[in-house]
Design a protein around this motif. Structure first.
Motif, mmCIF file in Angstrom:
data_model
loop_
_atom_site.group_PDB
_atom_site.id
_atom_site.type_symbol
_atom_site.label_atom_id
_atom_site.label_comp_id
_atom_site.label_asym_id
_atom_site.label_seq_id
_atom_site.Cartn_x
_atom_site.Cartn_y
_atom_site.Cartn_z
ATOM 1 N N SER A 1 5.892 5.851 3.527
ATOM 2 C CA SER A 1 4.582 4.880 3.142
ATOM 3 C C SER A 1 3.720 4.405 3.933
ATOM 4 C CB SER A 1 5.367 3.755 2.803
ATOM 5 O OG SER A 1 5.783 4.171 1.201
ATOM 6 N N ARG A 2 4.127 4.569 5.673
ATOM 7 C CA ARG A 2 3.525 3.317 6.681
ATOM 8 C C ARG A 2 2.682 4.666 6.823
ATOM 9 N NH1 ARG A 2 6.641 -0.990 8.728
ATOM 10 N NH2 ARG A 2 8.360 -1.525 7.468
ATOM 11 N N ASN A 3 2.233 5.599 6.650
ATOM 12 C CA ASN A 3 1.457 6.714 7.040
ATOM 13 C C ASN A 3 0.390 7.152 6.403
ATOM 14 O OD1 ASN A 3 2.668 7.050 9.728
ATOM 15 N ND2 ASN A 3 4.515 8.334 8.954
ATOM 16 N N ALA A 4 0.536 6.447 4.625
ATOM 17 C CA ALA A 4 -0.449 7.056 4.331
ATOM 18 C C ALA A 4 -1.558 6.744 4.129
ATOM 19 C CB ALA A 4 0.522 6.329 2.232
ATOM 20 N N PRO A 5 -2.268 7.268 3.712
ATOM 21 C CA PRO A 5 -3.865 6.926 3.991
ATOM 22 C C PRO A 5 -4.484 4.983 4.177
ATOM 23 C CG PRO A 5 -3.978 8.849 3.397
ATOM 24 C CD PRO A 5 -2.478 8.644 3.389
ATOM 25 N N ALA A 6 -4.108 5.265 2.560
ATOM 26 C CA ALA A 6 -3.913 3.100 1.970
ATOM 27 C C ALA A 6 -3.463 2.597 2.577
ATOM 28 C CB ALA A 6 -3.815 4.125 0.401
ATOM 29 N N PHE A 7 -2.322 2.775 3.391
ATOM 30 C CA PHE A 7 -1.639 1.516 4.211
ATOM 31 C C PHE A 7 -3.178 0.921 4.430
ATOM 32 C CE2 PHE A 7 1.287 -0.680 6.269
ATOM 33 C CZ PHE A 7 2.460 -0.366 6.160
ATOM 34 N N LYS A 8 -3.936 0.905 5.382
ATOM 35 C CA LYS A 8 -4.293 -0.067 6.232
ATOM 36 C C LYS A 8 -4.757 -0.577 5.422
ATOM 37 C CE LYS A 8 -6.922 -0.381 10.356
ATOM 38 N NZ LYS A 8 -8.063 0.505 11.510
ATOM 39 N N SER A 9 -5.317 -0.355 4.351
ATOM 40 C CA SER A 9 -6.025 -1.251 3.347
ATOM 41 C C SER A 9 -5.889 -1.810 2.528
ATOM 42 C CB SER A 9 -7.081 0.449 2.573
ATOM 43 O OG SER A 9 -7.583 0.607 3.238
ATOM 44 N N TYR A 10 -4.413 -1.460 2.778
ATOM 45 C CA TYR A 10 -3.609 -2.696 1.448
ATOM 46 C C TYR A 10 -3.000 -3.953 2.451
ATOM 47 C CZ TYR A 10 -3.414 0.163 -2.719
ATOM 48 O OH TYR A 10 -2.982 0.791 -3.499
ATOM 49 N N PHE A 11 -2.613 -3.479 4.020
ATOM 50 C CA PHE A 11 -2.576 -4.442 5.112
ATOM 51 C C PHE A 11 -3.674 -5.440 4.901
ATOM 52 C CE2 PHE A 11 -2.155 -6.206 8.916
ATOM 53 C CZ PHE A 11 -0.461 -7.067 9.096
ATOM 54 N N THR A 12 -4.427 -5.266 5.222
ATOM 55 C CA THR A 12 -6.167 -6.082 5.575
ATOM 56 C C THR A 12 -5.916 -6.366 4.939
ATOM 57 O OG1 THR A 12 -6.625 -3.846 7.478
ATOM 58 C CG2 THR A 12 -8.231 -5.724 5.908
ATOM 59 N N LEU A 13 -5.843 -6.553 3.441
ATOM 60 C CA LEU A 13 -5.867 -6.267 2.347
ATOM 61 C C LEU A 13 -4.913 -8.331 2.098
ATOM 62 C CD1 LEU A 13 -7.740 -7.793 -0.428
ATOM 63 C CD2 LEU A 13 -5.582 -5.536 -2.085
ATOM 64 N N ILE A 14 -4.011 -8.135 2.668
ATOM 65 C CA ILE A 14 -3.673 -8.750 2.662
ATOM 66 C C ILE A 14 -2.805 -10.295 2.861
ATOM 67 C CG2 ILE A 14 -0.500 -9.474 2.389
ATOM 68 C CD1 ILE A 14 -0.540 -6.391 0.843
ATOM 69 N N TRP A 15 -3.291 -9.340 4.618
ATOM 70 C CA TRP A 15 -3.091 -10.359 5.522
ATOM 71 C C TRP A 15 -4.530 -11.191 5.534
ATOM 72 C CZ3 TRP A 15 -1.379 -11.353 10.527
ATOM 73 C CH2 TRP A 15 -2.007 -12.097 11.880
ATOM 74 N N LYS A 16 -5.520 -10.522 5.137
ATOM 75 C CA LYS A 16 -7.190 -12.100 5.077
ATOM 76 C C LYS A 16 -6.650 -13.313 3.956
ATOM 77 C CE LYS A 16 -10.644 -8.651 5.956
ATOM 78 N NZ LYS A 16 -11.858 -8.209 5.631
#
Length: 255
Positions: A234-249
């Protein structure tokens, strides 16, 4: 399909001689059968307190917690709780450690002993059944703790930062192992974690709490669009970074 667990408008405050400290404020969410929910939030916001309410160690001052539509009673045998530390007893073998819960409940039946043997073989601890916990790696100890919990056949598993004491590489491998185990066992679970990446990689939804008194800021459904989803992949999925940024914000806005 009806929810397995319903947390409805739950609030809790701690009381001491110095006054009242609000911990949780009007928390509401559902958990569906076979769903994996992760809970993230600022340090000290009440994530573990929420798990303690669900498992019956604490009682809510307001609101209700239902399982299959019925109020949960304290210490329900339907809920398994895996804590930050494995709490394996050094004077007992691995086998006798994983039997501990069954022993306490007086449920050492032939059927359940057979199930424990099956779990030990399935998760590669059978060769270490007569070993002491000190002879196991950190990851193997966590697997033993999980087997001890699964042996009781709970309907819901609560995980309170169970990988936090492990080094980073072991943490990745163990979270991947346990994620696969829970998926194979079809066990619904709630994971409390400080690690956003861990939450996204393991969960179907991520619940974000505010700082204390904690309230629900947002619940983020995780759809990584993968055929064979595992925590590590899952950590290599294209959408992973977007979810990380959303939750981080969201976390930083409410820190």
């Amino acid at each position: 399909m009806n929810p397995l667990l319903e947390v409805k408008d739950v609030s809790l405050s701690y009381h001491s001689l110095s006054g009242e400290t609000a911990a949780l404020s009007h928390i509401s969410f559902d958990l569906m059968p076979q769903e994996f929910l992760a809970i993230v939030g600022p340090s000290g916001c009440g994530k573990s307190t929420l798990l303690n309410l669900i498992c019956g160690l604490l009682r809510a001052e307001q609101g209700t917690i239902l399982m299959d539509g019925k109020p949960l009673t304290g210490g329900s045998s339907r809920i398994g709780y895996m804590l930050q530390k494995d709490h394996l007893l050094e004077w007992r073998s691995v086998y006798r450690n994983v039997l501990l819960g069954l022993e306490i409940r007086g449920e050492l039946t032939k059927e359940k002993l057979s199930y424990v043997d099956e779990l030990l073989k399935l998760y590669e601890l059978d060769k270490f059944r007569n070993s002491r916990p000190s002879q196991l790696s950190g990851g193997m100890r966590q697997r033993a703790a999980l087997i001890r919990t699964l042996a009781l056949k709970p309907d819901l598993l609560l995980l309170d930062e169970p990988f936090s004491a492990l080094d980073y590489q072991t943490r990745l491998n163990v979270s991947d192992d346990i994620g696969k185990i829970l998926k194979k066992q079809k066990k619904p679970a709630i994971l409390v974690t400080h690690d956003i990446s861990e939450a996204i990689s393991m969960a179907d939804r991520v619940l974000i709490l505010s700082r204390r008194p904690a309230s629900v800021v947002k619940i983020v459904p995780i759809d990584l669009d993968m055929e064979e989803r595992t925590p590590l992949a899952s950590r290599n999925a294209p959408a992973f970074k977007s979810y990380f940024t959303l939750i981080w914000k969201e976390l930083n806005q409410n820190a």
